[in-house]
Design an enzyme around this catalytic site. Structure first.
Site, mmCIF file in Angstrom:
data_model
loop_
_atom_site.group_PDB
_atom_site.id
_atom_site.type_symbol
_atom_site.label_atom_id
_atom_site.label_comp_id
_atom_site.label_asym_id
_atom_site.label_seq_id
_atom_site.Cartn_x
_atom_site.Cartn_y
_atom_site.Cartn_z
ATOM 1 N N SER A 1 1.106 -1.199 -0.085
ATOM 2 C CA SER A 1 0.038 0.165 0.036
ATOM 3 C C SER A 1 0.934 1.021 0.122
ATOM 4 O O SER A 1 0.437 2.183 -0.348
ATOM 5 C CB SER A 1 -0.935 0.013 1.187
ATOM 6 N N ASP B 1 5.512 -7.413 2.513
ATOM 7 C CA ASP B 1 4.567 -7.867 1.635
ATOM 8 C C ASP B 1 5.071 -7.833 0.385
ATOM 9 O O ASP B 1 5.707 -7.254 -0.352
ATOM 10 C CB ASP B 1 3.630 -6.555 1.486
ATOM 11 N N GLU C 1 -0.301 -12.265 -1.451
ATOM 12 C CA GLU C 1 -1.886 -12.370 -1.514
ATOM 13 C C GLU C 1 -2.326 -13.506 -2.356
ATOM 14 O O GLU C 1 -1.634 -13.784 -3.372
ATOM 15 C CB GLU C 1 -2.185 -11.033 -2.577
ATOM 16 N N GLU D 1 -9.033 -9.559 3.858
ATOM 17 C CA GLU D 1 -9.408 -8.045 3.552
ATOM 18 C C GLU D 1 -11.066 -7.898 2.835
ATOM 19 O O GLU D 1 -10.999 -8.817 1.830
ATOM 20 C CB GLU D 1 -8.251 -7.472 2.576
HETATM 21 O O1 KIV Z 1 -0.357 -3.358 1.600
HETATM 22 C C1 KIV Z 1 -1.285 -3.351 2.625
HETATM 23 O O2 KIV Z 1 -0.921 -2.373 3.576
HETATM 24 C C2 KIV Z 1 -1.708 -4.589 3.098
HETATM 25 C C3 KIV Z 1 -2.881 -4.280 4.103
HETATM 26 C C4 KIV Z 1 -3.971 -3.726 3.636
HETATM 27 C C5 KIV Z 1 -3.442 -5.683 4.522
HETATM 28 O O3 KIV Z 1 -1.700 -5.512 2.483
#
Ligand code: KIV
Length: 263
Positions: free
Chosen positions: A45, A83, A114, A181
């Protein structure tokens, strides 16, 4: 100072005191967040709120590594989750090669991927090779272009069933925790009941084993839009603008620096 979580201490939180996960993208905020979060997520994000892009898709592995190094420097006692960005885990071989790079170049404790049952074989390959994995099911921001937008999931019984299958497949593949989510609350409750690993919700109601929010959303710094599930705990943008305006006025009027701020 709180004791740093481990995979086992996180797993042990299932059904107990809810886990707090907050995103961070730099050392400054990671340090502020550290005392209040069980886990810090360096979320992709950051591509939107930090780099100003329209979605998360264009952030690179190298950019994520750069930000994760900063977060780990600022929050040395935190369990940090990296992530995996779009395109970095297309094949299980790519996923492992890129995860190893992340572990070698940062102090991240786990990676997040994901995807549901279709990605379980990748999660399995990683966990079997010593990479701790957080799953992420439901609304998948990395699918925004192929899905044609963001859509809340778990409205129909068939979709709920499919989400439960996703959760079970990711758990079976060895993930120790699961982000859910953008899922209807009742569906998230069912998913949470269906697995033995803790679930962390974002826009998924109260019945998950924890909650995650993006720091710039929850502190009111990101003003472009506000999803319904975001609660703003601070009007950050307003406070910053007021302070900046004051500085501007004091510089223009030669009020700053006064005696107190000169050598
Ligand atoms: O990228 C992010 O901040 C996320 C959250 C929304 C869980 O994957």
């Amino acid at each position: 100072m709180n004791k740093k979580h481990t995979i086992n201490s996180i797993k042990n939180q299932k059904g107990k005191e809810p886990l707090v996960m907050i995103t961070a993208y730099d050392a400054l905020f990671a340090k502020l967040i550290e005392p209040y979060a069980d886990m810090i997520l360096v979320g992709d994000s950051l591509n939107m709120s930090f780099l100003g892009e329209v979605d998360t898709l264009s952030v690179t592995l190298e950019q994520m590594i750069y930000h994760t190094k900063a977060v780990c420097n600022g929050a040395k006692n935190s369990f940090v989750v990296f992530d995996m960005p779009f395109g970095s885990f297309i094949t299980k071989e790519d996923a492992l090669k890129n995860s190893i790079k992340v572990f070698q170049q940062t102090y991240a404790d786990a990676i997040k991927i994901e995807g549901g049952k279709d990605r379980a074989y990748i999660v399995e390959h990683l966990t079997k090779n010593g990479i701790a994995v957080v799953g992420h099911i439901g609304l998948l921001p990395q699918n925004v272009r192929s899905d044609g937008g963001y859509r809340v999931k778990g409205k129909e019984p068939k979709e709920i069933e499919s989400l439960i299958e996703d959760a079970k497949a990711i758990e079976e593949a060895g993930a120790f925790c699961l982000v859910i989510e953008g899922v209807k609350s009742e569906a998230a409750k069912e998913i949470t009941k269906s697995v033995n690993i803790p679930t962390i919700g974002i826009g998924a109601g109260i019945d998950t084993d924890g909650q995650v929010l993006v720091w710039s959303d929850m502190l009111g710094f990101f003003e472009d839009f506000k999803p319904k599930f975001v609660k703003r705990y601070l009007d950050g943008a307003k406070l910053v603008k007021e302070a900046l305006k004051k500085f501007q006025q004091e510089v223009k009027s030669k009020k700053f620096p006064d005696e107190k701020y000169i050598y």
